[in-house]
Motif scaffolding. Structure first.
Motif, PDB file in Angstrom:
ATOM      1  N   SER A 127       4.280 -14.956  54.464  1.00  0.00           N
ATOM      2  CA  SER A 127       5.175 -14.313  53.516  1.00  0.00           C
ATOM      3  C   SER A 127       6.157 -15.324  52.932  1.00  0.00           C
ATOM      4  CB  SER A 127       5.963 -13.198  54.226  1.00  0.00           C
ATOM      5  OG  SER A 127       6.939 -12.671  53.369  1.00  0.00           O
ATOM      6  N   GLU A 187       9.061 -14.355  52.218  1.00  0.00           N
ATOM      7  CA  GLU A 187      10.336 -13.897  52.779  1.00  0.00           C
ATOM      8  C   GLU A 187      10.628 -14.667  54.063  1.00  0.00           C
ATOM      9  OE1 GLU A 187      12.424  -9.665  53.984  1.00  0.00           O
ATOM     10  OE2 GLU A 187      10.250  -9.823  54.041  1.00  0.00           O
ATOM     11  N   GLN A 228      14.089  -0.580  46.602  1.00  0.00           N
ATOM     12  CA  GLN A 228      13.692  -1.982  46.462  1.00  0.00           C
ATOM     13  C   GLN A 228      12.184  -2.135  46.593  1.00  0.00           C
ATOM     14  OE1 GLN A 228      16.069  -3.856  49.494  1.00  0.00           O
ATOM     15  NE2 GLN A 228      17.774  -4.251  48.110  1.00  0.00           N
ATOM     16  N   THR A 229      11.602  -1.414  47.543  1.00  0.00           N
ATOM     17  CA  THR A 229      10.159  -1.487  47.756  1.00  0.00           C
ATOM     18  C   THR A 229       9.404  -0.902  46.563  1.00  0.00           C
ATOM     19  OG1 THR A 229      10.512  -1.328  50.131  1.00  0.00           O
ATOM     20  CG2 THR A 229       8.293  -0.861  49.337  1.00  0.00           C
ATOM     21  N   LYS A 233       6.786  -3.279  39.635  1.00  0.00           N
ATOM     22  CA  LYS A 233       6.751  -4.575  38.946  1.00  0.00           C
ATOM     23  C   LYS A 233       5.351  -5.195  39.035  1.00  0.00           C
ATOM     24  CE  LYS A 233      10.423  -6.954  39.353  1.00  0.00           C
ATOM     25  NZ  LYS A 233      11.513  -7.745  39.935  1.00  0.00           N
ATOM     26  N   VAL A 234       4.746  -5.144  40.216  1.00  0.00           N
ATOM     27  CA  VAL A 234       3.396  -5.689  40.398  1.00  0.00           C
ATOM     28  C   VAL A 234       2.395  -4.898  39.556  1.00  0.00           C
ATOM     29  CG1 VAL A 234       1.506  -5.970  42.058  1.00  0.00           C
ATOM     30  CG2 VAL A 234       3.815  -6.688  42.670  1.00  0.00           C
ATOM     31  N   ASP A 284      10.531  -0.683  43.543  1.00  0.00           N
ATOM     32  CA  ASP A 284      10.768  -1.597  42.423  1.00  0.00           C
ATOM     33  C   ASP A 284       9.745  -2.731  42.425  1.00  0.00           C
ATOM     34  OD1 ASP A 284      12.596  -2.544  40.188  1.00  0.00           O
ATOM     35  OD2 ASP A 284      12.666  -4.275  41.541  1.00  0.00           O
ATOM     36  N   ARG A 285       9.527  -3.311  43.595  1.00  0.00           N
ATOM     37  CA  ARG A 285       8.538  -4.398  43.692  1.00  0.00           C
ATOM     38  C   ARG A 285       7.141  -3.896  43.370  1.00  0.00           C
ATOM     39  NH1 ARG A 285      11.629  -5.821  48.322  1.00  0.00           N
ATOM     40  NH2 ARG A 285      10.078  -4.916  49.712  1.00  0.00           N
TER      41      ARG A 285
END
Length: 131
Positions: free
Chosen positions: A11, A13, A96-97, A103-104, A99-100
């Motif tokens: 990852s 992250e 947030q999850t 976006k993908v 949103d990601r």
């Protein structure tokens, strides 16, 4: 106590952030309750096969955020957190999850309608599992 934390080595992250995120989720979801004892920094580092410095940073950040408390000579424990803060943290994490994910999907040229259909399919799957 062995915590159900999974580290993804590949990852982008940082590992300390993966630990923070997963511990926060365990706390706000109620899997870890106020007063519950957490593993020592060294024990957690050994369990996760990462450095003590990494786990120390995660614990320090969680303590600064008010999710855990360390008592010298006694250990580290889950802190008492207000219900409103728990609700806000849960919502923020999910947003947030999502949103990601959106976006993908948009980077792959899916339309809003296609994204909604995919989300509904996933929701139906989880609803079926709950039955």
């Amino acid at each position: 106590m062995k915590l159900p934390i999974q580290i993804e080595e590949n990852s982008r992250e940082p590992i300390y952030h993966q630990i923070e995120t997963q511990l926060t989720a365990l706390i706000v979801s109620g899997h870890l309750r106020p007063g519950d004892s957490l593993p020592s920094i060294r024990t957690l580092a050994k369990d996760l096969a990462c450095s003590v410095i990494t786990t120390r940073r995660a614990y320090q950040n969680l303590e600064q955020s008010g999710y855990i408390k360390t008592s010298q000579g006694k250990g580290t424990f889950v802190a008492e957190i207000e219900a409103g803060e728990i609700a806000e943290t849960k919502k923020m994490t999910v947003m947030q999850t999502l949103d990601r994910a959106v976006k993908v999907a948009m980077q792959h040229d899916y339309t809003l309608e296609e994204i909604k259909e995919m989300a509904e399919e996933i929701i139906r799957k989880y609803m079926e599992e709950k039955k």
